[in-house]
Design an enzyme around this catalytic site. Sequence first.
Site, PDB file in Angstrom:
ATOM      1  N   ARG A  80      11.921   0.310   7.796  1.00 46.10           N
ATOM      2  CA  ARG A  80      12.494   0.062   9.373  1.00 46.10           C
ATOM      3  C   ARG A  80      13.863   0.582   9.518  1.00 46.10           C
ATOM      4  O   ARG A  80      14.599  -0.155   8.879  1.00 46.10           O
ATOM      5  CB  ARG A  80      11.733  -1.490   9.927  1.00 46.10           C
TER       6      ARG A  80
ATOM      7  N   ASP B  10      13.942   8.464   8.587  1.00 45.99           N
ATOM      8  CA  ASP B  10      12.785   8.026   9.695  1.00 45.99           C
ATOM      9  C   ASP B  10      12.986   7.197  10.824  1.00 45.99           C
ATOM     10  O   ASP B  10      11.956   7.537  11.894  1.00 45.99           O
ATOM     11  CB  ASP B  10      11.267   8.406   9.355  1.00 45.99           C
TER      12      ASP B  10
ATOM     13  N   GLU C  83      15.507   2.186  18.528  1.00 43.15           N
ATOM     14  CA  GLU C  83      14.549   3.657  19.428  1.00 43.15           C
ATOM     15  C   GLU C  83      13.659   3.532  20.605  1.00 43.15           C
ATOM     16  O   GLU C  83      13.624   2.296  21.025  1.00 43.15           O
ATOM     17  CB  GLU C  83      13.467   3.907  18.069  1.00 43.15           C
TER      18      GLU C  83
ATOM     19  N   HIS D 297      11.268   9.225  13.488  1.00 42.02           N
ATOM     20  CA  HIS D 297      10.279   8.670  13.308  1.00 42.02           C
ATOM     21  C   HIS D 297       8.408   9.021  13.247  1.00 42.02           C
ATOM     22  O   HIS D 297       7.811   8.585  13.982  1.00 42.02           O
ATOM     23  CB  HIS D 297       9.892   7.119  14.033  1.00 42.02           C
TER      24      HIS D 297
ATOM     25  N   ARG E  94       0.589  -0.973   0.114  1.00 43.95           N
ATOM     26  CA  ARG E  94       0.007   0.412   0.042  1.00 43.95           C
ATOM     27  C   ARG E  94       1.126   1.159   0.065  1.00 43.95           C
ATOM     28  O   ARG E  94       0.415   2.338  -0.774  1.00 43.95           O
ATOM     29  CB  ARG E  94      -0.801  -0.094   0.757  1.00 43.95           C
TER      30      ARG E  94
ATOM     31  N   ALA F 125       4.072   8.623  10.386  1.00 46.90           N
ATOM     32  CA  ALA F 125       2.408   8.372  11.021  1.00 46.90           C
ATOM     33  C   ALA F 125       1.873   9.797  11.662  1.00 46.90           C
ATOM     34  O   ALA F 125       0.939  10.311  12.007  1.00 46.90           O
ATOM     35  CB  ALA F 125       2.199   6.979  11.422  1.00 46.90           C
TER      36      ALA F 125
END
Length: 542
Positions: free
Chosen positions: A233, A257, A262, A280, A151, A283
Site C-alpha cells: 500500500r 509498486d 494513484e 501497481h 498469506r 496482481a
Amino acid sequence: MHRIIVLDSIAQEGLDILDAEPGVEYDVRTGLKGEELRQALTEYDGAILRSGVKITPESVAGNTRLKALVRAGVGTDNIDKPAATRQGIVVMNTPTGNTVSTAEHAFALMMSLSRNIAAANQSLVEGRWDRKLYMGNQLAGKTLGIVGMGRIGREVASRAKAFEMRVVGYDPFLTEEQAAKLGIDYAATVDDLLPQIDYLTVHTPLTPETTNLVSKANLEKLKPGVRLINAARGGIYDEEALIEGLDSGKIGGVALDVYPNEPCTDSPLFGRPNVVCTPHLGASTEEAQTQVAVEGIHLLTNFLKTGEIRHAVNVAALDPKTLADMKGFLNVAHRLGVLLAQWHGGGIASVQLHYRGEIASKSTQLLTSAFCAGLLENALEEEVNVINAEVLLRDRGIDLVAHQHHEMGSFTSSMTVEVSGGDRSVKASGALLGHNMPRLVMLDDHRLESYLDGKLLIFTHADVPGIIGRVGTVFGQHNVNIGQMAVGRAGGSQGSRAVGVLNLDGVPSQAALDEVQAIEAIDHVCVIELPPADQLPAWLQA
C-alpha cells in the site's frame, strides 16, 4: 433463473463458467455509472466487478432485488459497504487470487534492485555498455525483513529461503513458536527488525500503525545500504524519508509498486538512481486475473444457488430477530476484542472464551466471531467481520476455544476472554447494562466497572494511597480531561495489586504519559482506543 451482471471486463475463464452454469443467465455491461448503473443493478440478482466501477449509496438506493456484489480482487474500496449492508446486499471479495502474483512481483523488485536491471537495460537503450557501473549484489547470505506475515508475506518468505536468504519476520500476531514453524527468525517489534536487515518488504494494510513505517525519525535505525520494497500500500514508507536516505546513502535502493495517490505519474522518486518503480502491477498477471475471475464467479453462483457465503466483507443476512436479540452483546464482544488486542500488545497464540449465564444459551458462535473481528480488525489487510473473522484467526495459527457456563455469575450474562502469546496472558470480562450499554467488569484479576468506549488510559499499580490523585494532577497539568474513572483490586483486599481505568476526552501527550509512568507505584501504562459509544462496526449496522 438467477440473473448476473458483469460490470467490468473479467477473464474469459470466468465467463465460460457462467455459460456452463444451469439456472443462471448473465449480461456483460461495462462502463456503467450514475443513474444508468443504478437502474441496471435493479434488474439482476448478483453482480461481479473489478475496480473500474464505483458502487455508491446512490447505486444501490431502493434496490430490492440485488443480493450480492463480488469484487474480483482483494480491495473493496470502490464499494460502499455500509450502503450495501443497509440494502441487504452481501459484499464478497477474492482475497487469495493474487497472492502468488504479488509475492512474485515483490521478489522481482528485490532482484531488480540487487542487479540494477532497469538502469542497465536503459543504458543499452541509450547506446552505452556500462558493465562496471552496474556491479550488483547477490541475495544469498543476505537478510530479508518482512513486515506482515499473512498469506503474501509467507509466500515471499518461502521464496527468500529458496534463495538462501535469512528471513526475519514481524507481525502483530506472529509468535516465536509460529516463526520457528515457518523457518524464520522472530522480531518482537519493527524497531528490533530494522537494524538487522539488508532488504525490507512490507505486506500489510495501510493503518495508523503502518503509515510511515520508515520515516525520518527512524532512518538511523536502518542498516546502512538497506534496500526497501513496497508492493502493498502506498504511504507505508514516507517519501521524504526515502529521498533523504537515498541522498545520504543510508538507503541503498528503493523499489515501489504502490503510491499514496494513484494513478501516479509524477513523483520525485521517479528517475533517481537506485530506484525502480512500476505502476501497481502486483496482481497484473494472466494467472491472477484468471484466478480472481473464476473464484469470484464461483462465490457469486454458490451464494445465489445455495446461500453459501465465503470471503464476505460485510454482513447482510443476519436474521432480524437474532440481530435484535443479540446486538448489544455483539457490541460487547467486538469491543472486548479491540481492547485485548491493544492491552496484550504482542503476538497471540491462543484465545479462550467463557460465556456465562443467559448468553450461554444463545448463538455464542456469533459472539465468538464478533470478538475475533475486534481482535483482528486493526492488524489485517483483509476486511474483518463476523463472517470471516474466525477463519482468519485460525489461518494465522491461533488456537481458539469457547466454553458455555449456564449458571449465572455476578451478572445475568457475561463473557470472559483470555488472550495469550509469548510470555504474556491477559484477560477481560464484559457485560451489558440495559440493552445497549457495554461495560468492562474485570481486567486480568481486577474487578471493576468501566465504560467500554472512547479513549482509555489503563494503569496497573501497587495498592497504596495517593495514586489516583497523583495521576489526576498530572493530567490536570497537561490539560487532559478525565470523563470517567474506575478502579479495581486484585482479590479485593487492601495492599494487593490494583488497576485504574480512565475515560479521557483526548489522547494524552507522550510527556503526560511519561510523567504517569514515572510515578513510583505504577508499573504499566497503556492507552487504549475504542470506538465511540454510539459507533457500531459496519457489519452490525444492518
